[in-house]
Scaffold this motif. Structure first.
Motif, PDB file in Angstrom:
ATOM      1  N   ARG A 213       0.803  -1.214   0.000  1.00 28.90           N
ATOM      2  CA  ARG A 213       0.000   0.000   0.000  1.00 28.90           C
ATOM      3  C   ARG A 213       0.846   1.278   0.000  1.00 28.90           C
ATOM      4  O   ARG A 213       0.534   2.206  -0.746  1.00 28.90           O
ATOM      5  N   PRO A 214       1.938   1.347   0.797  1.00 26.45           N
ATOM      6  CA  PRO A 214       2.757   2.569   0.750  1.00 26.45           C
ATOM      7  C   PRO A 214       3.299   2.851  -0.644  1.00 26.45           C
ATOM      8  O   PRO A 214       3.401   4.007  -1.061  1.00 26.45           O
ATOM      9  N   LEU A 215       3.628   1.793  -1.383  1.00 32.51           N
ATOM     10  CA  LEU A 215       4.121   1.960  -2.748  1.00 32.51           C
ATOM     11  C   LEU A 215       3.052   2.601  -3.622  1.00 32.51           C
ATOM     12  O   LEU A 215       3.315   3.528  -4.392  1.00 32.51           O
ATOM     13  N   ILE A 216       1.823   2.095  -3.458  1.00 29.01           N
ATOM     14  CA  ILE A 216       0.720   2.633  -4.256  1.00 29.01           C
ATOM     15  C   ILE A 216       0.463   4.083  -3.879  1.00 29.01           C
ATOM     16  O   ILE A 216       0.277   4.944  -4.747  1.00 29.01           O
ATOM     17  N   GLU A 217       0.518   4.351  -2.552  1.00 28.11           N
ATOM     18  CA  GLU A 217       0.278   5.731  -2.121  1.00 28.11           C
ATOM     19  C   GLU A 217       1.350   6.661  -2.657  1.00 28.11           C
ATOM     20  O   GLU A 217       1.061   7.768  -3.122  1.00 28.11           O
ATOM     21  N   ALA A 218       2.613   6.183  -2.600  1.00 28.49           N
ATOM     22  CA  ALA A 218       3.709   7.019  -3.106  1.00 28.49           C
ATOM     23  C   ALA A 218       3.523   7.271  -4.595  1.00 28.49           C
ATOM     24  O   ALA A 218       3.718   8.393  -5.080  1.00 28.49           O
ATOM     25  N   LEU A 219       3.122   6.236  -5.309  1.00 28.37           N
ATOM     26  CA  LEU A 219       2.908   6.366  -6.752  1.00 28.37           C
ATOM     27  C   LEU A 219       1.800   7.375  -7.035  1.00 28.37           C
ATOM     28  O   LEU A 219       1.935   8.245  -7.907  1.00 28.37           O
ATOM     29  N   ASN A 220       0.720   7.273  -6.257  1.00 33.05           N
ATOM     30  CA  ASN A 220      -0.399   8.196  -6.464  1.00 33.05           C
ATOM     31  C   ASN A 220       0.002   9.630  -6.132  1.00 33.05           C
ATOM     32  O   ASN A 220      -0.368  10.563  -6.847  1.00 33.05           O
ATOM     33  N   ALA A 221       0.774   9.786  -5.046  1.00 34.59           N
ATOM     34  CA  ALA A 221       1.235  11.134  -4.683  1.00 34.59           C
ATOM     35  C   ALA A 221       2.118  11.693  -5.792  1.00 34.59           C
ATOM     36  O   ALA A 221       2.012  12.866  -6.162  1.00 34.59           O
ATOM     37  N   TYR A 222       2.963  10.808  -6.333  1.00 31.45           N
ATOM     38  CA  TYR A 222       3.852  11.239  -7.405  1.00 31.45           C
ATOM     39  C   TYR A 222       3.046  11.674  -8.629  1.00 31.45           C
ATOM     40  O   TYR A 222       3.305  12.716  -9.220  1.00 31.45           O
ATOM     41  N   MET A 223       2.038  10.870  -8.963  1.00 28.10           N
ATOM     42  CA  MET A 223       1.231  11.212 -10.131  1.00 28.10           C
ATOM     43  C   MET A 223       0.456  12.504  -9.899  1.00 28.10           C
ATOM     44  O   MET A 223       0.274  13.289 -10.836  1.00 28.10           O
ATOM     45  N   ALA A 224       0.040  12.725  -8.646  1.00 29.15           N
ATOM     46  CA  ALA A 224      -0.666  13.977  -8.345  1.00 29.15           C
ATOM     47  C   ALA A 224       0.267  15.162  -8.587  1.00 29.15           C
ATOM     48  O   ALA A 224      -0.137  16.183  -9.150  1.00 29.15           O
ATOM     49  N   ARG A 225       1.547  14.986  -8.167  1.00 26.23           N
ATOM     50  CA  ARG A 225       2.509  16.070  -8.386  1.00 26.23           C
ATOM     51  C   ARG A 225       2.707  16.320  -9.875  1.00 26.23           C
ATOM     52  O   ARG A 225       2.714  17.465 -10.337  1.00 26.23           O
ATOM     53  N   VAL A 226       2.865  15.231 -10.624  1.00 23.97           N
ATOM     54  CA  VAL A 226       3.073  15.370 -12.068  1.00 23.97           C
ATOM     55  C   VAL A 226       1.849  16.030 -12.706  1.00 23.97           C
ATOM     56  O   VAL A 226       1.982  16.889 -13.582  1.00 23.97           O
ATOM     57  N   ARG A 227       0.656  15.633 -12.208  1.00 24.58           N
ATOM     58  CA  ARG A 227      -0.582  16.194 -12.744  1.00 24.58           C
ATOM     59  C   ARG A 227      -0.602  17.710 -12.523  1.00 24.58           C
ATOM     60  O   ARG A 227      -0.871  18.481 -13.439  1.00 24.58           O
TER      61      ARG A 227
END
Ligand SMILES: Nc1ncnc2c1ncn2[C@@H]1O[C@H](COP(=O)(O)OP(=O)(O)O)[C@@H](O)[C@H]1O
Ligand SMILES: [Mg+2]
Length: 452
Positions: A213-227
């Protein structure tokens, strides 16, 4: 060898130690198979020797030993074992059998070599009624080890098959468990890869374990930043296009005007205006380029050693004619070199924008001062003018791209201070605005001093 597959790694970690344990176990089970085979063989040897001994009797005053076939046949287990025996009197006279067959010296059986065969043999003594000094007789029976060894193999192979099955089943369960355990990761991969996901929205992986789950959260946070970054880029491009459109339209109007004009003086005037507009347009394009270059990651970060004092001196030299034309007193106050680490071109561009603003917004007949000092390990560049200043509530906004204070009569694009902040922050510094002692604006830029 380096194993890169998680599956193989875990399999190796489970199956290899298990196989090691199984090997140790096999070794001990070989020992117990051997002990069992020894015990069985010894029982047979004892039985055979007893049967032979029982047949030894005095017949007509002579000690007679006939070998009952059963005593030999009991060893006929299909392994083609040879049986050797002899019967001797207490005085050592051979009654029957193989004379050179060694005797077991202990009551239990021993192993010996006879006629190039390994034998397991046993000697059994028994008294014979009426035999006098010839009693007790001793019967020695030896048997080759083919049947014995076959029994060891059979017993041991059973254990071996069991262990093998155990390790294989364990491996199978590891793979199964991994398959189940890794399923969320595979789903995550598929979710990220999915061609439907162009919009960078958060991925959802139902059933993901707490480790994943932390990996998924980090990925989502990263994508939010890129967005967010992409959105700001889009805004920037839209703004830039908008900013370019107006002066381009003006250029086109001025050009058609000049074309229509027949009076040489008026045409000249129109062309001068056109030249001025195209100069401003060029300046805008330059600003846009500078800003995009100043963005982190747009070009290789440079870590030059730049003397801020020298840079300011150069900028002031190039701006002297403008200051003269605006009747502004442009001055430099410095106290020696102020070395900082950063991109020289960008730092100079930063000073250009500050001086440009100060000259632009200060009143005619006023003064603009650039000060340089080294304070507490920081190089401080201060640009002071005596213009209208910037109201407190506007001070955060003026650093935004394309932001201009409403009613700004001076030409500009609203990119100058955005460039300043970008450059200063990239060099690890900060920029602040404050009121001057006698009105006007004071801009302070603080950058870490380069250690000498
Ligand atoms: N020295 C200054 N004195 C007064 N106002 C200033 C000064 N520098 C900048 N400003 C205000 O901040 C706004 C943003 O500045 P800047 O980013 O350089 O854009 P531009 O100069 O192209 O308008 C300007 O529109 C101006 O209103
Ligand atoms: Mg400006």
């Amino acid at each position: 060898m380096k194993i890169n597959s998680l599956r193989l790694q875990l399999l190796a970690w489970v199956v290899l130690p298990l196989a090691g344990l199984a090997t140790i176990n096999l070794w001990t089970s070989h020992g117990s198979a051997l002990a069992t085979a020894n015990l069985v063989t010894d029982r047979m040897l004892l039985g055979s020797a007893r049967t032979i001994a029982e047949q030894v009797a005095m017949t007509d005053g002579v000690l007679d030993a006939t070998i009952p076939p059963a005593a030999i046949e009991m060893f006929d287990t299909g392994d083609r074992d040879s049986v050797y025996y002899h019967v001797k009197t207490a005085r050592g006279r051979l009654l029957t059998g193989y004379p050179n067959l060694p005797e077991a010296l202990t009551p239990s059986s021993t192993e010996a070599t006879y006629r190039d065969h390994r034998l397991r043999l046993l000697t059994f003594s028994q008294g014979v009624v009426g035999a006098g000094k010839d009693s007790p007789i001793s019967v020695t029976v030896g048997v080759t080890l083919a049947g014995h060894d076959a029994m060891v193999r059979r017993l041991w192979f059973g254990a071996f098959a069991q262990q093998l099955a155990l390790v294989a089943i364990a491996g199978l369960f590891v793979l199964l468990g991994l398959h189940r355990g890794l399923a969320p990761l595979i789903r995550l991969r598929d979710a990220v890869r999915s061609p439907n996901r162009s919009d960078l929205d958060p991925v959802e992986v139902p059933g993901a374990q707490s480790e994943i789950r932390p990996l998924i959260e980090a990925l989502n946070a990263y994508m939010a930043r890129v967005r967010a970054q992409m959105a700001s880029q889009r805004r920037f491009v839209a703004n830039a296009a908008h900013q370019l459109r107006t002066p381009l339209a003006l250029l086109s109007t001025q050009a058609s005007y000049a074309l229509r004009e027949t009076v040489p003086d008026a045409r000249h005037e129109a062309l001068v205006a056109l030249q001025a507009s195209s100069g401003r347009l060029a300046r805008l394009a330059e600003q846009l380029l500078t800003l995009s270059r100043a963005e982190p990651g747009s070009r290789r970060p440079r870590a030059d050693r730049v003397d801020l004092t020298e840079a300011a001196r150069q900028v002031l030299e190039t701006h002297a004619p403008i200051a003269v034309s605006r009747n502004v007193d442009l001055g430099l106050e410095e106290a020696g070199p102020a070395p900082v680490i950063g991109d020289g071109t960008m730092l100079r561009e930063m000073i250009v924008n500050l001086v440009d603003n100060a000259l632009r917004y200060s009143s005619s007949g006023g003064s603009v001062t650039v000060r340089l000092a080294a304070v507490d390990g920081e190089a401080v560049l201060t640009v002071t003018d005596d213009g209208p200043g910037i109201p407190v509530e506007e001070r955060d906004h003026v650093f935004e791209r394309f932001y201009r204070i409403a009613g700004s009569t001076e030409e500009g694009s609203g990119l100058g201070l955005a460039i300043v902040r970008e450059v200063v922050e990239n060099a690890g510094g900060r920029v602040t605005l404050r009121d001057g002692a006698a009105g006007g604006l004071v801009v302070d830029v603080r950058l870490p001093l380069a250690s000498s």
